[in-house]
Scaffold this motif. Structure first.
Motif, short mmCIF file in Angstrom:
data_model
loop_
_atom_site.label_atom_id
_atom_site.label_comp_id
_atom_site.label_asym_id
_atom_site.label_seq_id
_atom_site.Cartn_x
_atom_site.Cartn_y
_atom_site.Cartn_z
N ASP A 1 -8.02 23.52 -5.88
CA ASP A 1 -6.67 24.03 -5.45
C ASP A 1 -5.39 22.98 -5.57
OD1 ASP A 1 -8.10 26.33 -4.31
OD2 ASP A 1 -7.56 25.93 -2.55
N GLU A 2 -4.30 23.18 -5.62
CA GLU A 2 -2.98 22.54 -5.85
C GLU A 2 -2.50 23.01 -4.94
OE1 GLU A 2 -2.04 21.19 -10.44
OE2 GLU A 2 -1.35 23.10 -9.84
N TRP A 3 -1.77 21.95 -4.34
CA TRP A 3 -1.22 21.69 -2.99
C TRP A 3 0.29 22.39 -3.65
CZ3 TRP A 3 -1.21 22.20 1.71
CH2 TRP A 3 -0.15 22.04 3.17
N ASP A 4 1.01 23.27 -3.37
CA ASP A 4 1.82 23.99 -3.50
C ASP A 4 3.61 23.56 -2.08
OD1 ASP A 4 4.66 25.26 -3.80
OD2 ASP A 4 3.52 27.58 -4.65
N PRO A 5 3.66 22.75 -2.79
CA PRO A 5 5.45 21.97 -1.74
C PRO A 5 6.00 22.58 -0.98
CG PRO A 5 5.51 21.08 -3.40
CD PRO A 5 4.03 21.58 -3.54
N ASP A 6 5.99 23.63 -2.00
CA ASP A 6 7.61 24.83 -1.37
C ASP A 6 6.88 25.74 -0.28
OD1 ASP A 6 9.45 23.30 -3.16
OD2 ASP A 6 8.07 25.05 -4.95
N VAL B 1 0.48 -1.12 0.02
CA VAL B 1 0.27 0.15 -0.01
C VAL B 1 0.77 1.20 -0.18
CG1 VAL B 1 -1.27 1.46 1.37
CG2 VAL B 1 -1.93 -0.98 1.30
N GLU B 2 0.87 2.00 -0.77
CA GLU B 2 1.54 3.59 -0.98
C GLU B 2 0.34 4.57 -0.39
OE1 GLU B 2 3.62 6.13 -4.34
OE2 GLU B 2 3.00 3.98 -4.56
N ILE B 3 0.67 4.89 0.15
CA ILE B 3 0.27 6.32 1.15
C ILE B 3 0.31 7.23 0.54
CG2 ILE B 3 -0.62 7.93 2.63
CD1 ILE B 3 -0.25 5.54 4.59
N VAL B 4 -0.48 8.29 -0.54
CA VAL B 4 -0.28 9.75 -1.69
C VAL B 4 -1.00 10.91 -0.68
CG1 VAL B 4 -0.53 10.49 -3.99
CG2 VAL B 4 0.09 7.89 -3.56
N ALA B 5 -0.67 11.68 -0.49
CA ALA B 5 -1.20 13.06 -0.19
C ALA B 5 -1.83 13.32 -1.03
CB ALA B 5 0.19 14.29 0.77
N PRO B 6 -2.33 14.19 -0.45
CA PRO B 6 -4.27 14.85 -1.70
C PRO B 6 -2.69 16.29 -2.35
CG PRO B 6 -4.73 15.07 0.80
CD PRO B 6 -3.81 14.57 0.84
N ARG B 7 -2.97 15.76 -3.57
CA ARG B 7 -2.18 17.10 -4.27
C ARG B 7 -3.33 18.31 -5.08
NH1 ARG B 7 3.53 16.73 -4.76
NH2 ARG B 7 4.06 15.98 -2.72
N LYS B 8 -4.60 17.69 -5.11
CA LYS B 8 -5.44 18.85 -5.44
C LYS B 8 -6.57 18.49 -5.48
CE LYS B 8 -5.48 19.73 -10.68
NZ LYS B 8 -5.52 19.71 -12.00
N SER C 1 -2.72 26.10 -3.91
CA SER C 1 -2.62 27.38 -4.32
C SER C 1 -4.38 27.74 -5.79
CB SER C 1 -1.82 27.88 -4.82
OG SER C 1 -1.64 26.62 -5.98
N ILE C 2 -4.19 28.08 -5.95
CA ILE C 2 -5.99 28.73 -6.70
C ILE C 2 -5.07 27.95 -8.27
CG2 ILE C 2 -7.72 29.49 -7.77
CD1 ILE C 2 -7.81 31.18 -5.08
N VAL C 3 -5.91 26.89 -8.46
CA VAL C 3 -5.53 26.65 -9.97
C VAL C 3 -5.50 27.64 -11.32
CG1 VAL C 3 -6.02 25.18 -11.93
CG2 VAL C 3 -5.46 23.85 -9.43
N THR C 4 -4.56 27.73 -11.94
CA THR C 4 -4.69 29.15 -13.16
C THR C 4 -5.26 27.94 -14.36
OG1 THR C 4 -4.04 30.57 -12.24
CG2 THR C 4 -4.52 31.12 -14.49
N LYS C 5 -6.25 28.45 -15.58
CA LYS C 5 -6.24 27.71 -15.98
C LYS C 5 -7.13 28.76 -17.34
CE LYS C 5 -9.95 23.71 -17.95
NZ LYS C 5 -10.47 23.14 -17.27
N ASP C 6 -5.91 28.56 -18.22
CA ASP C 6 -6.16 29.64 -19.89
C ASP C 6 -6.43 30.83 -18.83
OD1 ASP C 6 -6.52 27.67 -21.54
OD2 ASP C 6 -8.82 27.17 -20.66
N GLY C 7 -5.11 31.22 -18.54
CA GLY C 7 -5.40 32.57 -17.25
C GLY C 7 -6.09 32.96 -17.07
#
Ligand SMILES: [Zn+2]
Length: 59
Positions: free
Chosen positions: A19-24, A2-9, A29-35
């Motif tokens: 939203d997308e997870w910013d590991p830095d 079993v591989e545990i994966v943290a949510p990225r989205k 942060s809010i996802v930007t699509k087509d500007g």
């Protein structure tokens, strides 16, 4: 194995904000699509599809 994966989205089930997870920055942060920011409804309480119920081990 079993591989545990943290949510990225995460996506709001109410207004469609994405939203997308910013590991830095260790923040969402809010996802930007087509500007355009996929910020959804600013008055929405946001029901994240991963919020509270995220379970990487779910069947
Ligand atoms: Zn929302």
């Amino acid at each position: 194995m079993v591989e545990i994966v943290a949510p990225r989205k995460r996506e709001c089930e109410r207004c469609g904000r994405v939203d997308e997870w910013d590991p830095d920055k260790q923040t969402w942060s809010i996802v930007t699509k087509d500007g355009t920011k996929q910020s959804g409804n600013p008055h929405c309480l946001h029901e994240w599809d991963i919020n509270g119920t995220f379970n990487p081990l779910a069947e």
